[in-house]
Design an enzyme around this catalytic site. Structure first.
Site, PDB file in Angstrom:
ATOM      1  N   SER A 207       0.847  -1.207   0.000  1.00 55.64           N
ATOM      2  CA  SER A 207       0.000   0.000   0.000  1.00 55.64           C
ATOM      3  C   SER A 207       0.873   1.244   0.000  1.00 55.64           C
ATOM      4  O   SER A 207       2.047   1.185  -0.402  1.00 55.64           O
ATOM      5  CB  SER A 207      -0.941  -0.020   1.205  1.00 55.64           C
ATOM      6  OG  SER A 207      -1.909   1.001   1.104  1.00 55.64           O
ATOM      7  N   ASN A 208       0.343   2.376   0.436  1.00 55.31           N
ATOM      8  CA  ASN A 208       1.102   3.639   0.487  1.00 55.31           C
ATOM      9  C   ASN A 208       0.612   4.449   1.687  1.00 55.31           C
ATOM     10  O   ASN A 208      -0.393   4.095   2.308  1.00 55.31           O
ATOM     11  CB  ASN A 208       0.926   4.390  -0.841  1.00 55.31           C
ATOM     12  CG  ASN A 208      -0.530   4.728  -1.102  1.00 55.31           C
ATOM     13  OD1 ASN A 208      -1.132   5.512  -0.393  1.00 55.31           O
ATOM     14  ND2 ASN A 208      -1.113   4.094  -2.118  1.00 55.31           N
ATOM     15  N   PRO A 209       1.279   5.562   2.038  1.00 50.63           N
ATOM     16  CA  PRO A 209       0.937   6.268   3.296  1.00 50.63           C
ATOM     17  C   PRO A 209      -0.287   7.197   3.236  1.00 50.63           C
ATOM     18  O   PRO A 209      -0.517   7.951   4.178  1.00 50.63           O
ATOM     19  CB  PRO A 209       2.197   7.108   3.583  1.00 50.63           C
ATOM     20  CG  PRO A 209       3.178   6.820   2.506  1.00 50.63           C
ATOM     21  CD  PRO A 209       2.465   6.160   1.393  1.00 50.63           C
ATOM     22  N   SER A 210      -1.064   7.160   2.162  1.00 48.53           N
ATOM     23  CA  SER A 210      -2.216   8.076   2.066  1.00 48.53           C
ATOM     24  C   SER A 210      -3.181   7.875   3.237  1.00 48.53           C
ATOM     25  O   SER A 210      -3.484   6.740   3.618  1.00 48.53           O
ATOM     26  CB  SER A 210      -2.953   7.834   0.746  1.00 48.53           C
ATOM     27  OG  SER A 210      -4.204   8.472   0.768  1.00 48.53           O
ATOM     28  N   ALA A 274      -4.985   7.533  -3.688  1.00 49.91           N
ATOM     29  CA  ALA A 274      -3.628   7.075  -4.004  1.00 49.91           C
ATOM     30  C   ALA A 274      -3.746   5.589  -4.324  1.00 49.91           C
ATOM     31  O   ALA A 274      -3.648   4.727  -3.438  1.00 49.91           O
ATOM     32  CB  ALA A 274      -2.708   7.319  -2.818  1.00 49.91           C
TER      33      ALA A 274
END
Ligand code: CTP
Length: 409
Positions: A207-210, A274
């Site tokens: 995943s990503n930090p959004s 994101a």
């Protein structure tokens, strides 16, 4: 957001009135000048001093009290009010306002208000369900007043049902919408927000930090401007704005399905999510056990949702984001062209903590189809959302909106 606006708060004698000071301070935080009128019954619960302190203005309780200013006070207040909020609205005030009875300061003022009026009923469930109250609510709506449906929950009596005073943020959202520009009234807006997660076993994902903060601000802003908003939301801890329809998703495939379906009925789509660009090629059905060696996870491309929307854009206004670490403008412009967008909101990520993922502020550059570039200074995300929708409204109106920071590429 409410700088220079006057809000009149009419407080009636219901037990929920102890929550109204919180609404008043939230309105003041947004810059509103708040004036309070209390019915006589309300003063039996809480002293006017409480409301005088939180509003920072004298409280009105009686038509016969010596006037604070030398004019017809109830008329003067009514004339100045951009919005009157009656909270909690008892069955009594709903009945009086529907019938046009003016026998105290509040009911008299309500007849003279030129601005919008919002009633926030809160009462016993049987009272709210009574045909007389239902009819009064419908009558007030027919006059153009807004009546917020009460929440369902535990009531002062201990009974559970419909009649509960709503959360302050829900009332505030309704106030902001009624005081908003209304330039998206009748429009349907889809906003996507947050990250997507791509699992490779039941305990792990890519995943990503959004956090979805920017997308939530955009959804709230579209709602404030009068749009009907749907939010397709990836996993986040943040609370979505009230009065917005929320579709929760986890993976890119789920987000794609929800966005493509919801977008059909929308005039404007803003992809602030994101979206994960890759997913693990395989997802193990049970937790992968730790071994001594490294683990290699093969990733395959996910679908580009926005590019897909761009292929069949129709008359929709399509807004994308471009999260970039390098060559901000060039990369953002490439996305504008490649995905057939009307507007791209470019922001630099990964460098400063006050912009991009999870930050409360953001610094963006807007790039339009017509060669337009707008450098937006570092602002809280709700203000960035306002600038984005100013531009969207200008696109809808068939032109560009002016601005001192505007420049041609
Ligand atoms: N987007 C999308 N589907 C994807 C990836 C991105 O709809 N699979 C959308 C995002 O919501 C955003 C825009 O496309 O509005 C650009 O996303 P961004 O991550 O900045 O760029 P990518 O297109 O993924 O390209 P790259 O990662 O190479 O910069």
């Amino acid at each position: 957001m409410l700088e220079g606006r006057t809000v009149l708060v009419g407080v009636c004698g219901g037990i929920a009135l102890y929550k109204v000071p919180l609404l008043i301070s939230r309105l003041r935080e947004h810059g509103a000048d708040v004036h309070v009128i209390m019915t006589e019954a309300a003063t039996k619960f809480v002293s006017p001093l409480t409301f005088q302190t939180v509003s920072g203005n004298p409280v009105h309780t009686s038509l016969w009290a010596p006037p604070v200013r030398w004019n017809v006070e109830h008329v003067g207040l009514a004339e100045r009010a951009d919005l009157a909020v009656v909270a909690p609205a008892t069955a009594n005030i709903l009945g009086k306002a529907a019938a046009g009875i003016a026998d105290d300061f509040l009911s008299t003022t309500l007849l003279a208000v030129r601005g919008r009026v919002l009633y926030v009923p809160a009462m016993d469930l049987a009272m709210y369900a009574h045909p007389a109250v239902r009819r009064n609510v419908e009558t007030l709506r027919s006059y153009g007043c807004e009546v917020l449906e009460p929440d369902i929950g535990r009531l002062a009596s201990g009974l559970i049902g419909k009649g509960r005073y709503p959360e302050t943020e829900r009332i505030l959202t309704a106030c902001l919408r009624l005081l908003g520009p209304g330039d998206l009234a009748g429009r349907r807006v889809l906003v996507s927000a947050g990250p997507t997660r791509e699992p490779f076993d039941p305990a792990r994902y890519v995943s990503n930090p959004s956090t979805g903060r920017m997308g939530l601000a955009l959804a709230a802003e579209a709602n404030r401007r009068g749009a009907r908003v749907t939010l397709v939301l990836g996993p986040t801890e943040l609370e979505p704005p009230s009065e917005v329809a929320v579709v929760r998703v986890t993976t890119t495939a789920e987000m794609r399905r929800a966005v493509l379906e919801e977008a059909q009925a929308c005039d404007i789509v803003v992809m602030a999510a994101a979206v994960a660009d890759w997913r693990p090629a395989e997802c193990a059905p049970s937790k992968t056990k730790k071994t001594a060696g490294d683990l290699t996870v093969r990733l395959t491309r996910t679908e580009d949702i926005l590019a897909e929307l761009g292929k069949d854009k129709g008359r929709k206004v399509l807004v994308g984001f471009a999260a970039e670490t390098d060559d901000l403008r060039a990369n953002a412009l490439a996305k504008l062209e490649a995905k057939n967008l009307d507007l791209v909101v470019a922001n630099r990520i990964g460098l400063e903590p006050d912009r991009g993922f999870a930050a409360k502020t953001n610094q963006v550059t807007l790039l339009g189809r017509d060669g337009l570039v707008e450098e937006v200074p570092l602002l809280p995300k709700p203000d960035v959302a306002r600038v984005v929708f100013d531009r969207v409204v200008a696109i809808l109106e068939g032109g560009e909106s002016g601005g001192s920071s505007r420049a041609r590429r």
